[in-house]
Scaffold this active site. Structure first.
Site, PDB file in Angstrom:
ATOM      1  N   GLY A  10      32.614  51.007 -23.329  1.00  0.00           N
ATOM      2  CA  GLY A  10      31.716  50.843 -24.480  1.00  0.00           C
ATOM      3  C   GLY A  10      31.994  49.539 -25.212  1.00  0.00           C
ATOM      4  N   TYR A  11      31.550  48.440 -24.629  1.00  0.00           N
ATOM      5  CA  TYR A  11      31.742  47.127 -25.247  1.00  0.00           C
ATOM      6  C   TYR A  11      30.420  46.630 -25.854  1.00  0.00           C
ATOM      7  CZ  TYR A  11      36.468  45.741 -23.583  1.00  0.00           C
ATOM      8  OH  TYR A  11      37.809  45.607 -23.372  1.00  0.00           O
ATOM      9  N   GLU A  45      38.758  43.183 -15.568  1.00  0.00           N
ATOM     10  CA  GLU A  45      37.397  43.502 -15.104  1.00  0.00           C
ATOM     11  C   GLU A  45      36.876  42.394 -14.198  1.00  0.00           C
ATOM     12  OE1 GLU A  45      34.409  44.011 -18.172  1.00  0.00           O
ATOM     13  OE2 GLU A  45      32.924  44.647 -16.684  1.00  0.00           O
TER      14      GLU A  45
HETATM   15  C1  FAD Z   1      24.880  45.648 -14.082  1.00  0.00           C
HETATM   16  C2  FAD Z   1      25.449  45.533 -15.469  1.00  0.00           C
HETATM   17  C3  FAD Z   1      26.426  46.431 -15.871  1.00  0.00           C
HETATM   18  C4  FAD Z   1      26.945  46.376 -17.173  1.00  0.00           C
HETATM   19  N1  FAD Z   1      27.891  47.309 -17.555  1.00  0.00           N
HETATM   20  C5  FAD Z   1      28.377  47.283 -18.811  1.00  0.00           C
HETATM   21  C6  FAD Z   1      29.296  48.289 -19.259  1.00  0.00           C
HETATM   22  O1  FAD Z   1      29.677  49.210 -18.501  1.00  0.00           O
HETATM   23  N2  FAD Z   1      29.737  48.248 -20.529  1.00  0.00           N
HETATM   24  C7  FAD Z   1      29.360  47.278 -21.400  1.00  0.00           C
HETATM   25  O2  FAD Z   1      29.839  47.294 -22.525  1.00  0.00           O
HETATM   26  N3  FAD Z   1      28.480  46.305 -21.023  1.00  0.00           N
HETATM   27  C8  FAD Z   1      27.971  46.302 -19.761  1.00  0.00           C
HETATM   28  N4  FAD Z   1      27.056  45.336 -19.363  1.00  0.00           N
HETATM   29  C9  FAD Z   1      26.569  44.372 -20.359  1.00  0.00           C
HETATM   30  C10 FAD Z   1      27.043  42.958 -20.155  1.00  0.00           C
HETATM   31  O3  FAD Z   1      28.403  42.824 -20.449  1.00  0.00           O
HETATM   32  C11 FAD Z   1      26.170  42.078 -21.077  1.00  0.00           C
HETATM   33  O4  FAD Z   1      24.829  42.186 -20.622  1.00  0.00           O
HETATM   34  C12 FAD Z   1      26.613  40.644 -21.053  1.00  0.00           C
HETATM   35  O5  FAD Z   1      27.847  40.497 -21.689  1.00  0.00           O
HETATM   36  C13 FAD Z   1      25.571  39.694 -21.715  1.00  0.00           C
HETATM   37  O6  FAD Z   1      25.200  40.150 -22.967  1.00  0.00           O
HETATM   38  P1  FAD Z   1      23.660  40.273 -23.373  1.00  0.00           P
HETATM   39  O7  FAD Z   1      22.983  41.091 -22.321  1.00  0.00           O
HETATM   40  O8  FAD Z   1      23.607  40.776 -24.772  1.00  0.00           O
HETATM   41  O9  FAD Z   1      23.069  38.809 -23.282  1.00  0.00           O
HETATM   42  P2  FAD Z   1      23.168  37.673 -24.390  1.00  0.00           P
HETATM   43  O10 FAD Z   1      24.552  37.584 -24.893  1.00  0.00           O
HETATM   44  O11 FAD Z   1      22.075  37.878 -25.384  1.00  0.00           O
HETATM   45  O12 FAD Z   1      22.861  36.379 -23.551  1.00  0.00           O
HETATM   46  C14 FAD Z   1      21.543  35.931 -23.220  1.00  0.00           C
HETATM   47  C15 FAD Z   1      21.650  34.606 -22.482  1.00  0.00           C
HETATM   48  O13 FAD Z   1      22.225  33.613 -23.348  1.00  0.00           O
HETATM   49  C16 FAD Z   1      23.348  33.002 -22.721  1.00  0.00           C
HETATM   50  N5  FAD Z   1      24.383  32.692 -23.708  1.00  0.00           N
HETATM   51  C17 FAD Z   1      24.791  33.494 -24.721  1.00  0.00           C
HETATM   52  N6  FAD Z   1      25.793  32.902 -25.402  1.00  0.00           N
HETATM   53  C18 FAD Z   1      26.034  31.714 -24.798  1.00  0.00           C
HETATM   54  C19 FAD Z   1      26.950  30.651 -25.040  1.00  0.00           C
HETATM   55  N7  FAD Z   1      27.845  30.692 -26.043  1.00  0.00           N
HETATM   56  N8  FAD Z   1      26.922  29.577 -24.212  1.00  0.00           N
HETATM   57  C20 FAD Z   1      26.008  29.497 -23.187  1.00  0.00           C
HETATM   58  N9  FAD Z   1      25.111  30.492 -22.923  1.00  0.00           N
HETATM   59  C21 FAD Z   1      25.123  31.579 -23.715  1.00  0.00           C
HETATM   60  C22 FAD Z   1      23.857  34.052 -21.747  1.00  0.00           C
HETATM   61  O14 FAD Z   1      24.595  33.474 -20.710  1.00  0.00           O
HETATM   62  C23 FAD Z   1      22.560  34.681 -21.258  1.00  0.00           C
HETATM   63  O15 FAD Z   1      22.006  33.918 -20.225  1.00  0.00           O
HETATM   64  C24 FAD Z   1      26.512  45.374 -18.077  1.00  0.00           C
HETATM   65  C25 FAD Z   1      25.523  44.445 -17.663  1.00  0.00           C
HETATM   66  C26 FAD Z   1      24.993  44.533 -16.376  1.00  0.00           C
HETATM   67  C27 FAD Z   1      23.937  43.543 -15.963  1.00  0.00           C
END
Ligand code: FAD
Length: 408
Positions: free
Chosen positions: A139-140, A255
């Protein structure tokens, strides 16, 4: 459990080989036997008598301590030295044995509990992780906190005997199947990073609700997770109050290391199994000598295969270094980035080689392997997002590995 202490490494290898042969359920070698695909994740759903042959295998391995071979015996492991654990890995792979236990507990939570948890927490949780008795989820991420994870808002208040938790997580992989969740919460709204704590939540606690989200590939591997007035015991906080960010970052390193191994050149998190070159030959014209006639595609497939070979040699080296030192480092962001890029490239090449047959979603015109390739290609889009996006990992490499200055 057999005691291998003092045996030299080759004697150990032979003992391992014999034990694996003697204890691998015959049913797992028989392709006619149906095995529940969920069984390898264990958890409360598989408590009770081991009806599934995979559960028998998992329990036998766990009784040896071999699901978590380097963990201390008191924590459900076998206390093996790194070299012995590598021999076990090699023998499992060479013999074609199924991975006994797939588990976020084993790959992510366990290692940080060993580093940060109290003795009581270790004794309470680690043996159940190693035995596959409890399935964990992570739950991150929250709707407003993904890449900028430290912006998370899920509140955790001191309610006397308990912590009181309210908020929402998102993209929680397998939350609807997990028994417990390791979770980042906000214990102090006035400090960004120092206001975060790391807690452990039993998913059966009143107020926990999960809603599966459908993925582009057709699967629903993850959920929205809601916490409404969820009360957890005070002992479920790991480390110090406000000390969760350090644990969170360490867990991400584990991870990223594990995800990278899982992308593979075959099935797993994107793409479909099989040799890419051989698959392409089934769909495309060939030269007289049997080579693909399309020289450009041939070159790109060869490059991807070579890059995967180099990648596997590199992760083997990094894993050995990690075992010899103090666990993984920020360099795991390099391999996570490379793994995601190669896996996506492989999936692209696969559907390109299949032509129209690589565009099947379902229906009689497409073989199961073709549908898998299309869905795997769609699933592979997530490779550069899960476990931290490729952009974020490149930032980590710039700052923590190369020591470049922060542009802000
Ligand atoms: C298959 C899958 C499984 C997952 N499982 C889990 C899970 O079990 N538990 C959990 O907690 N999460 C999980 N996640 C979530 C995942 O960790 C997040 O989707 C990821 O960290 C990106 O966050 P966001 O989706 O909010 O995108 P955002 O943070 O909104 O990013 C959107 C875009 O902006 C870019 N961006 C954002 N900040 C920057 C920066 N500082 N510099 C350059 N580019 C940037 C990103 O690279 C991305 O392209 C999962 C995701 C997937 C796809």
């Amino acid at each position: 459990m057999a005691d291998f202490g003092g045996a030299d490494i080759e004697a150990f290898r032979l003992q391992v080989r014999d034990w694996l042969r003697a204890n691998y359920p015959a049913a797992l070698r028989d392709p006619a036997v149906v095995i529940d695909p969920e069984a390898m994740w264990g958890g409360r759903a598989f408590a009770g008598p081991a009806k599934d042959p995979h559960i028998q295998w998992m329990r036998r391995m766990a009784a040896q301590g071999w699901t978590a071979p380097t963990w201390p015996k008191a924590c459900g492991g076998a206390g093996l030295a790194a070299e012995q654990a590598r021999v076990l890995e090699q023998e499992l792979s060479a013999g074609g044995y199924r991975t006994p236990l797939a588990s976020f507990g084993l790959w992510m939570l366990g290692p940080v509990l060993l580093e940060y948890a109290s003795e009581e927490q270790k004794r309470g949780h680690l043996p159940k992780i190693a035995a596959g008795e409890i399935r964990w989820c992570q739950g991150y991420s929250e709707p407003g906190a993904g890449s900028d994870l430290a912006s998370l808002q899920t509140r955790c208040e001191d309610a006397g005997e308990n912590w009181l938790i309210n908020g929402q997580k998102i993209w929680t992989s397998y939350a609807n199947k997990a028994d417990w969740c390791f979770c980042l919460v906000r214990t102090d709204a006035t400090k960004k990073h120092e206001g975060i704590s790391f807690v452990l939540i039993d998913m059966a606690t009143p107020g926990v609700e999960t809603r599966p989200i459908k993925l582009i590939s057709g699967d629903s591997p993850f959920c929205e997770t809601f916490f409404t007035d969820v009360r957890i015991p005070k002992d479920n906080l790991v480390g110090k109050v406000g000390g969760g960010w350090e644990i969170a970052k360490r867990l991400l390193q584990y991870e990223r290391q594990n995800i990278s191994g899982g992308f593979g050149g075959g099935g797993g998190a994107g793409g479909s199994a099989g040799d890419l070159g051989q698959i392409a030959k089934r769909y495309l014209p060939l030269e007289a000598d049997g080579a693909l006639a399309d020289a450009d595609l041939r070159g790109r497939i060869t490059r991807n295969k070579m890059d995967f070979q180099a990648f596997y040699l590199t992760i083997g080296r990094v894993a050995a270094e990690s075992r010899a030192n103090s666990g993984p480092s920020a360099a795991t962001s390099i391999i996570k980035y490379a793994a995601a890029t190669l896996a996506q490239e492989r999936s692209e090449l696969m559907v390109e080689a299949m032509g129209h047959q690589g565009l099947g979603w379902e229906g009689e015109g497409f073989a199961p392997g073709e549908v898998m390739a299309t869905r795997g290609w769609l699933r592979s889009k997530g490779n550069s997002i899960e476990g931290g996006t490729s952009e974020v990992n490149v930032n980590v490499v710039a700052k923590r590995v190369l020591g470049l200055p922060d542009p802000k």
